[in-house]
Design a protein around this motif. Structure first.
Motif, PDB file in Angstrom:
ATOM      1  N   THR B 101       0.829  -1.183   0.000  1.00  0.00           N
ATOM      2  CA  THR B 101       0.000   0.000   0.000  1.00  0.00           C
ATOM      3  C   THR B 101       0.873   1.246   0.000  1.00  0.00           C
ATOM      4  O   THR B 101       2.067   1.181   0.299  1.00  0.00           O
ATOM      5  CB  THR B 101      -0.897   0.027   1.232  1.00  0.00           C
ATOM      6  N   GLN B 102       0.259   2.354  -0.331  1.00  0.00           N
ATOM      7  CA  GLN B 102       0.963   3.624  -0.313  1.00  0.00           C
ATOM      8  C   GLN B 102       0.428   4.490   0.822  1.00  0.00           C
ATOM      9  O   GLN B 102      -0.775   4.511   1.088  1.00  0.00           O
ATOM     10  CB  GLN B 102       0.820   4.335  -1.660  1.00  0.00           C
ATOM     11  N   TYR B 103       1.353   5.197   1.470  1.00  0.00           N
ATOM     12  CA  TYR B 103       1.009   6.076   2.581  1.00  0.00           C
ATOM     13  C   TYR B 103       1.173   7.508   2.098  1.00  0.00           C
ATOM     14  O   TYR B 103       2.274   7.904   1.705  1.00  0.00           O
ATOM     15  CB  TYR B 103       1.924   5.794   3.775  1.00  0.00           C
ATOM     16  N   PHE B 104       0.091   8.244   2.158  1.00  0.00           N
ATOM     17  CA  PHE B 104       0.078   9.588   1.603  1.00  0.00           C
ATOM     18  C   PHE B 104       0.259  10.646   2.679  1.00  0.00           C
ATOM     19  O   PHE B 104      -0.198  10.498   3.823  1.00  0.00           O
ATOM     20  CB  PHE B 104      -1.247   9.857   0.882  1.00  0.00           C
ATOM     21  N   GLY B 105       0.899  11.728   2.286  1.00  0.00           N
ATOM     22  CA  GLY B 105       0.913  12.922   3.106  1.00  0.00           C
ATOM     23  C   GLY B 105      -0.366  13.704   2.916  1.00  0.00           C
ATOM     24  O   GLY B 105      -1.219  13.335   2.101  1.00  0.00           O
ATOM     25  N   PRO B 106      -0.519  14.811   3.655  1.00  0.00           N
ATOM     26  CA  PRO B 106      -1.754  15.605   3.580  1.00  0.00           C
ATOM     27  C   PRO B 106      -1.869  16.423   2.310  1.00  0.00           C
ATOM     28  O   PRO B 106      -2.946  16.934   2.005  1.00  0.00           O
ATOM     29  CB  PRO B 106      -1.658  16.506   4.805  1.00  0.00           C
ATOM     30  N   GLY B 107      -0.767  16.551   1.562  1.00  0.00           N
ATOM     31  CA  GLY B 107      -0.816  17.299   0.312  1.00  0.00           C
ATOM     32  C   GLY B 107      -0.429  18.764   0.475  1.00  0.00           C
ATOM     33  O   GLY B 107      -0.500  19.339   1.574  1.00  0.00           O
ATOM     34  N   THR B 108       0.022  19.345  -0.618  1.00  0.00           N
ATOM     35  CA  THR B 108       0.261  20.787  -0.709  1.00  0.00           C
ATOM     36  C   THR B 108      -0.611  21.327  -1.833  1.00  0.00           C
ATOM     37  O   THR B 108      -0.522  20.844  -2.963  1.00  0.00           O
ATOM     38  CB  THR B 108       1.730  21.112  -1.013  1.00  0.00           C
ATOM     39  N   ARG B 109      -1.448  22.295  -1.495  1.00  0.00           N
ATOM     40  CA  ARG B 109      -2.294  22.899  -2.528  1.00  0.00           C
ATOM     41  C   ARG B 109      -1.548  24.087  -3.111  1.00  0.00           C
ATOM     42  O   ARG B 109      -1.183  25.019  -2.384  1.00  0.00           O
ATOM     43  CB  ARG B 109      -3.630  23.342  -1.966  1.00  0.00           C
ATOM     44  N   LEU B 110      -1.302  24.037  -4.403  1.00  0.00           N
ATOM     45  CA  LEU B 110      -0.553  25.081  -5.100  1.00  0.00           C
ATOM     46  C   LEU B 110      -1.506  25.980  -5.864  1.00  0.00           C
ATOM     47  O   LEU B 110      -2.334  25.499  -6.635  1.00  0.00           O
ATOM     48  CB  LEU B 110       0.460  24.458  -6.074  1.00  0.00           C
ATOM     49  N   LEU B 111      -1.363  27.258  -5.646  1.00  0.00           N
ATOM     50  CA  LEU B 111      -2.124  28.268  -6.374  1.00  0.00           C
ATOM     51  C   LEU B 111      -1.154  29.095  -7.201  1.00  0.00           C
ATOM     52  O   LEU B 111      -0.126  29.551  -6.677  1.00  0.00           O
ATOM     53  CB  LEU B 111      -2.892  29.158  -5.391  1.00  0.00           C
ATOM     54  N   VAL B 112      -1.452  29.263  -8.473  1.00  0.00           N
ATOM     55  CA  VAL B 112      -0.590  30.033  -9.373  1.00  0.00           C
ATOM     56  C   VAL B 112      -1.341  31.295  -9.798  1.00  0.00           C
ATOM     57  O   VAL B 112      -2.435  31.209 -10.381  1.00  0.00           O
ATOM     58  CB  VAL B 112      -0.194  29.209 -10.613  1.00  0.00           C
ATOM     59  N   LEU B 113      -0.755  32.438  -9.485  1.00  0.00           N
ATOM     60  CA  LEU B 113      -1.420  33.707  -9.804  1.00  0.00           C
ATOM     61  C   LEU B 113      -0.863  34.321 -11.084  1.00  0.00           C
ATOM     62  O   LEU B 113       0.314  34.101 -11.407  1.00  0.00           O
ATOM     63  CB  LEU B 113      -1.242  34.693  -8.648  1.00  0.00           C
TER      64      LEU B 113
END
Lengths: 113, 113
Positions: B101-113
């Motif tokens: 199985t894979q263990y995921f981190g919480p993620g980074t949400r990227l916003l590009v302006l």
């Protein structure tokens, strides 16, 4: 190329009922399939893995089936609760020794009190 | 608790300005993955490291690069972010055995302006 379809984008059910989610795939014969839960703004969390030689796997209120003839997996949540509301992703191993997975888009489950 | 950590959780950058996302793990897993997930879409594998061995997916744009200086850390570099690169970026780990199985981190949400 491999294709995975989770046939419902959204599923709404009443608390206490059984939720059944479907995952269909084409153009490949995966050695195993996994189901993950993803809450909004969070990473997926592993729930269950089922191998090609297994018909059914259970964990508490969760049950997964794997039909390699139909190229389909069903994911069941019995006695559903509002806390089960989330997006559920299926994922297929598509080759290599490092466990590379291809994910479906997911089904968003909403359990109403 | 052993875990996968991603920093920052939210990242805002400007069109064309290089940005680096980071991931660390305390699981001591050999394999680390980077996925891109856009809204209501499946996580899409960009590349993965098996130890120091880098594996790029065929359709990952050259604009995306990765570094893994040691077992615990992995970085995702976006050299010239475009508006289409706005997404959630997920880091995951697994052991080096098949059918893991894979263990995921919480993620980074990227916003590009």
């Amino acid at each position: 190329s491999q294709k995975i379809e989770q046939n419902s984008e959204a599923l709404n059910i009443q608390e206490g009922k059984t939720a059944t989610l479907t995952c269909n795939y084409t153009n490949y014969s995966p050695a195993y399939l996994q189901w993950y839960r993803q809450d909004p703004g969070r990473g997926p969390v592993f729930l269950l893995l089922i191998r090609e030689n297994e018909k059914e796997k259970r964990k508490e209120r969760l049950k997964v089936t794997f039909d390699t003839t139909l190229k389909q997996s069903l994911f069941h949540i019995t006695a559903s609760q509002p806390a089960d509301s989330a997006t559920y992703l299926c994922a297929l191993h598509y080759g290599g020794s490092q466990g590379n997975l291809i994910f479906g888009k997911g089904t968003k489950l909403s359990v109403k009190p | 608790d052993a875990m996968v950590i991603q920093n920052p959780r939210y990242q805002v950058t400007q069109f064309g300005k290089p940005v680096t996302l980071s991931c660390s793990q305390t699981l001591n897993h050999n394999v680390m993955y980077w996925y891109q997930q856009k809204s209501s879409q499946a996580p899409k594998l960009l590349f993965h490291y098996y130890d120091k061995d880098f594996n790029n997916e065929a359709d990952t744009p050259d604009n995306f690069q990765s570094r893994r200086p040691n077992t615990s850390f992995c970085f995702l570099d976006i050299r010239s972010p475009g508006l289409g690169d706005a997404a959630m970026y997920l880091c995951a780990t697994s052991t080096d055995s098949y059918q893991e199985t894979q263990y995921f981190g919480p993620g980074t949400r990227l916003l590009v302006l």
